[in-house]
Design a protein around this motif. Sequence first.
Motif, PDB file in Angstrom:
ATOM      1  N   SER A 204       0.917  -1.208  -0.161  1.00  0.00           N
ATOM      2  CA  SER A 204       0.058   0.166  -0.059  1.00  0.00           C
ATOM      3  C   SER A 204       0.714   1.251  -0.169  1.00  0.00           C
ATOM      4  CB  SER A 204      -0.913   0.062   1.156  1.00  0.00           C
ATOM      5  OG  SER A 204      -0.321  -0.212   2.394  1.00  0.00           O
ATOM      6  N   SER A 205       1.991   0.979   0.325  1.00  0.00           N
ATOM      7  CA  SER A 205       3.086   2.226   0.121  1.00  0.00           C
ATOM      8  C   SER A 205       3.557   2.440  -1.098  1.00  0.00           C
ATOM      9  CB  SER A 205       4.108   2.374   1.089  1.00  0.00           C
ATOM     10  OG  SER A 205       5.000   0.808   1.028  1.00  0.00           O
ATOM     11  N   SER A 206       4.259   3.429  -1.633  1.00  0.00           N
ATOM     12  CA  SER A 206       4.690   3.653  -2.988  1.00  0.00           C
ATOM     13  C   SER A 206       6.032   3.159  -3.139  1.00  0.00           C
ATOM     14  CB  SER A 206       4.478   5.027  -3.475  1.00  0.00           C
ATOM     15  OG  SER A 206       5.597   6.058  -2.629  1.00  0.00           O
ATOM     16  N   PRO A 207       6.430   2.822  -4.230  1.00  0.00           N
ATOM     17  CA  PRO A 207       7.773   2.517  -4.665  1.00  0.00           C
ATOM     18  C   PRO A 207       8.615   3.708  -4.169  1.00  0.00           C
ATOM     19  CG  PRO A 207       6.411   1.973  -6.727  1.00  0.00           C
ATOM     20  CD  PRO A 207       5.595   2.844  -5.780  1.00  0.00           C
TER      21      PRO A 207
ATOM     22  N   GLY B 209      14.469   3.472   3.734  1.00  0.00           N
ATOM     23  CA  GLY B 209      13.020   2.766   2.593  1.00  0.00           C
ATOM     24  C   GLY B 209      12.206   1.935   3.281  1.00  0.00           C
ATOM     25  N   TYR B 210      10.766   1.922   2.914  1.00  0.00           N
ATOM     26  CA  TYR B 210      10.408   0.819   3.608  1.00  0.00           C
ATOM     27  C   TYR B 210       9.143   0.438   2.671  1.00  0.00           C
ATOM     28  CZ  TYR B 210       7.269   5.089   4.038  1.00  0.00           C
ATOM     29  OH  TYR B 210       6.596   6.221   3.800  1.00  0.00           O
ATOM     30  N   ILE B 211       8.557  -0.586   3.163  1.00  0.00           N
ATOM     31  CA  ILE B 211       7.216  -0.896   2.452  1.00  0.00           C
ATOM     32  C   ILE B 211       6.198  -1.207   3.501  1.00  0.00           C
ATOM     33  CG2 ILE B 211       8.134  -1.807   0.411  1.00  0.00           C
ATOM     34  CD1 ILE B 211       7.251  -4.782   1.640  1.00  0.00           C
ATOM     35  N   GLU B 212       4.690  -0.863   2.938  1.00  0.00           N
ATOM     36  CA  GLU B 212       3.547  -1.217   3.889  1.00  0.00           C
ATOM     37  C   GLU B 212       2.546  -2.053   3.268  1.00  0.00           C
ATOM     38  OE1 GLU B 212       3.789   2.975   6.349  1.00  0.00           O
ATOM     39  OE2 GLU B 212       2.279   2.822   4.776  1.00  0.00           O
ATOM     40  N   ILE B 213       2.058  -3.012   4.231  1.00  0.00           N
ATOM     41  CA  ILE B 213       0.951  -3.586   3.722  1.00  0.00           C
ATOM     42  C   ILE B 213      -0.308  -3.040   4.449  1.00  0.00           C
ATOM     43  CG2 ILE B 213       2.043  -5.514   2.988  1.00  0.00           C
ATOM     44  CD1 ILE B 213       1.199  -7.114   5.598  1.00  0.00           C
ATOM     45  N   THR B 214      -1.455  -3.279   4.471  1.00  0.00           N
ATOM     46  CA  THR B 214      -2.576  -3.018   4.925  1.00  0.00           C
ATOM     47  C   THR B 214      -3.830  -4.275   5.035  1.00  0.00           C
ATOM     48  OG1 THR B 214      -2.646  -0.540   4.389  1.00  0.00           O
ATOM     49  CG2 THR B 214      -4.454  -1.327   5.284  1.00  0.00           C
ATOM     50  N   VAL B 215      -3.989  -4.364   6.039  1.00  0.00           N
ATOM     51  CA  VAL B 215      -4.811  -5.922   6.249  1.00  0.00           C
ATOM     52  C   VAL B 215      -6.093  -5.903   7.061  1.00  0.00           C
ATOM     53  CG1 VAL B 215      -4.620  -8.225   6.737  1.00  0.00           C
ATOM     54  CG2 VAL B 215      -2.527  -7.109   5.903  1.00  0.00           C
ATOM     55  N   ARG B 216      -7.065  -6.184   6.532  1.00  0.00           N
ATOM     56  CA  ARG B 216      -8.246  -5.877   7.237  1.00  0.00           C
ATOM     57  C   ARG B 216      -8.499  -7.504   8.076  1.00  0.00           C
ATOM     58  NH1 ARG B 216     -13.536  -3.492   4.367  1.00  0.00           N
ATOM     59  NH2 ARG B 216     -12.906  -1.725   5.859  1.00  0.00           N
ATOM     60  N   ARG B 217      -8.966  -7.059   9.188  1.00  0.00           N
ATOM     61  CA  ARG B 217      -9.394  -8.158  10.155  1.00  0.00           C
ATOM     62  C   ARG B 217     -10.266  -9.146   9.208  1.00  0.00           C
ATOM     63  NH1 ARG B 217      -9.020  -9.091  15.154  1.00  0.00           N
ATOM     64  NH2 ARG B 217      -8.278  -7.090  15.532  1.00  0.00           N
ATOM     65  N   SER B 218     -10.205 -10.386   9.338  1.00  0.00           N
ATOM     66  CA  SER B 218     -10.980 -11.477   8.575  1.00  0.00           C
ATOM     67  C   SER B 218     -12.675 -11.301   9.183  1.00  0.00           C
ATOM     68  CB  SER B 218     -10.645 -12.887   8.577  1.00  0.00           C
ATOM     69  OG  SER B 218     -10.885 -13.229   9.771  1.00  0.00           O
ATOM     70  N   ARG B 219     -13.435 -12.085   8.447  1.00  0.00           N
ATOM     71  CA  ARG B 219     -14.739 -12.202   8.915  1.00  0.00           C
ATOM     72  C   ARG B 219     -14.968 -13.805   9.413  1.00  0.00           C
ATOM     73  NH1 ARG B 219     -15.808  -8.034   4.913  1.00  0.00           N
ATOM     74  NH2 ARG B 219     -16.336  -6.184   6.089  1.00  0.00           N
ATOM     75  N   GLY B 220     -13.880 -14.232  10.144  1.00  0.00           N
ATOM     76  CA  GLY B 220     -14.197 -15.652  10.495  1.00  0.00           C
ATOM     77  C   GLY B 220     -13.273 -16.575   9.679  1.00  0.00           C
TER      78      GLY B 220
ATOM     79  N   THR C  14      -5.669  -1.041  -1.610  1.00  0.00           N
ATOM     80  CA  THR C  14      -4.439  -0.925  -1.418  1.00  0.00           C
ATOM     81  C   THR C  14      -3.413  -0.783  -2.472  1.00  0.00           C
ATOM     82  OG1 THR C  14      -4.292  -3.350  -0.832  1.00  0.00           O
ATOM     83  CG2 THR C  14      -4.230  -2.018   0.789  1.00  0.00           C
ATOM     84  N   PRO C  15      -3.414  -1.605  -3.484  1.00  0.00           N
ATOM     85  CA  PRO C  15      -2.725  -1.239  -4.808  1.00  0.00           C
ATOM     86  C   PRO C  15      -2.939   0.132  -5.328  1.00  0.00           C
ATOM     87  CG  PRO C  15      -4.456  -2.889  -5.264  1.00  0.00           C
ATOM     88  CD  PRO C  15      -4.578  -2.758  -3.893  1.00  0.00           C
TER      89      PRO C  15
ATOM     90  N   SER D  46     -18.593   4.925   6.382  1.00  0.00           N
ATOM     91  CA  SER D  46     -17.475   5.821   6.352  1.00  0.00           C
ATOM     92  C   SER D  46     -16.500   5.278   7.385  1.00  0.00           C
ATOM     93  CB  SER D  46     -18.005   7.236   6.532  1.00  0.00           C
ATOM     94  OG  SER D  46     -18.724   7.676   7.857  1.00  0.00           O
ATOM     95  N   ASP D  47     -16.819   4.597   8.177  1.00  0.00           N
ATOM     96  CA  ASP D  47     -15.756   3.897   9.403  1.00  0.00           C
ATOM     97  C   ASP D  47     -15.283   2.963   8.686  1.00  0.00           C
ATOM     98  OD1 ASP D  47     -16.853   5.637  11.271  1.00  0.00           O
ATOM     99  OD2 ASP D  47     -18.050   4.026  12.353  1.00  0.00           O
ATOM    100  N   ASP D  48     -15.745   2.221   7.732  1.00  0.00           N
ATOM    101  CA  ASP D  48     -14.976   0.961   6.922  1.00  0.00           C
ATOM    102  C   ASP D  48     -14.009   1.759   5.780  1.00  0.00           C
ATOM    103  OD1 ASP D  48     -15.980  -0.942   8.470  1.00  0.00           O
ATOM    104  OD2 ASP D  48     -17.889  -0.812   7.224  1.00  0.00           O
ATOM    105  N   ILE D  49     -14.027   2.958   5.500  1.00  0.00           N
ATOM    106  CA  ILE D  49     -12.963   3.515   4.471  1.00  0.00           C
ATOM    107  C   ILE D  49     -11.631   3.011   5.078  1.00  0.00           C
ATOM    108  CG2 ILE D  49     -12.428   5.255   3.242  1.00  0.00           C
ATOM    109  CD1 ILE D  49     -15.191   6.533   3.440  1.00  0.00           C
ATOM    110  N   VAL D  50     -10.968   2.300   4.291  1.00  0.00           N
ATOM    111  CA  VAL D  50      -9.501   1.959   4.530  1.00  0.00           C
ATOM    112  C   VAL D  50      -8.501   2.888   3.922  1.00  0.00           C
ATOM    113  CG1 VAL D  50      -7.636   0.301   4.290  1.00  0.00           C
ATOM    114  CG2 VAL D  50     -10.100  -0.547   4.450  1.00  0.00           C
ATOM    115  N   LEU D  51      -7.690   3.451   4.895  1.00  0.00           N
ATOM    116  CA  LEU D  51      -6.515   4.450   4.525  1.00  0.00           C
ATOM    117  C   LEU D  51      -7.149   5.715   4.028  1.00  0.00           C
ATOM    118  CD1 LEU D  51      -4.215   2.091   2.292  1.00  0.00           C
ATOM    119  CD2 LEU D  51      -3.953   2.954   4.659  1.00  0.00           C
TER     120      LEU D  51
END
Length: 393
Positions: A102-105, A113-124, A172-173, A199-204
């Motif tokens: 989810s971060s840029s090159p 330098g870093y990379i980031e991932i963004t992960v949503r909690r599963s629904r089980g 994310t991409p 609106s609470d569910d909007i990621v990033l």
Amino acid sequence: MKFKGFLKDVTGASRVTKARINAFDTASDKPVTLDPIAEVVKAWHLGRVTLEVTEVRDACRTAKTVRFKRCDGDMPYFLAGQYVVIDFEIDGATISRPYSISSSPSEARGDDGYIEITVRRSRGDGFIADYINDSVKVGDRFTALVGCGQFFYEPLRDARHVVALAGGVGITPFASMAKEIARGGLDFDLTILYGSVSSDDIVLKEELDAVRCDRVKIVHVLSGDEPDWQGERGFLTAELIKKYSSDDTTYFICGPQAMYTFLRGELEKLSAPARRVRFEVFGQAKDITKFPGYPAHLADKTFNITVRRGVHEDVIPAKATESIVVALERAGIRIETGCRSGECGFCRTKVVSGSVYVCPENDGRRAADRDFGYVHACAAYPTSDLVIKIPIL
Ligand code: FES
């Protein structure tokens, strides 16, 4: 004339032969230690690297962003839209999962330098997603393959205007692309139509707001009932997509599996040519019994898979509704995986005997592999007892 040409060929060849003999005679006795081509290939295809978690933060109420630095060198090169495959050691087994970066090159370059991932909690149904949300902390280390997948902008193929159709954590991409455009590292116009329930569910959200510019437009679309919402409402329908499209638009799609089926229909209504529509792979099928041609009468069966690795042979149980990869991982047998969507071929497996159902949405095999009994184990489901051959890792 012909005879002259023939002589020229012969003498030309003898000149080359003499030059080769001379090169051998004058060559050093020491072995060549550096192969420049191999060095370039190695720099581009680093294989697995070690990443360390440097930050964990909320991306919304149901998702976390994890930042990694590389511990053993510079962060590998990747393109906005690509994913990282991270290996998790859980109960003595290594389980790999792909996550879009989810971060840029640009943010990956330099000493910090870093990379980031963004992960949503599963629904089980996703224990790794929950593990990332609940247990991953600063200082944890993982091996990973950075920069995989085909979901990136290619100016020779794609239109100058891209409409991204995103659902949930499928943003994310596009977050990576938007950041890279805002930093001047990518040259196209991006309109993101981002569907969320509330609106609470909007990621990033804050990060996306920060990169809005002339070239990056972000349109939030809420499907839930939120009386004060000022923006677009409903789903990503053909009508809404058309409103934000131009004469020549490429559509990039990333989101949950159900959204793909819906959007295929909506894009057909717009007569969008196939070359202008690109779907990100969506991971393993959530419910394989829903796919066309799946033999539903086998759904509650469990088969035996005989797994050959060199001279080793193990027999493991496998449910008809779980992919061969999942059966292997459950049994603690390591198999290389990348996309888990049938695309990359890392999990290519020879079926020696028995039958399988291959998920039609994820059948990324070459024609020759189909003919010679190979499957991508992440997209293949047993429909009888099997004998398979996999590489030793
Ligand atoms: S992991 Fe990519 S094809 Fe199976």
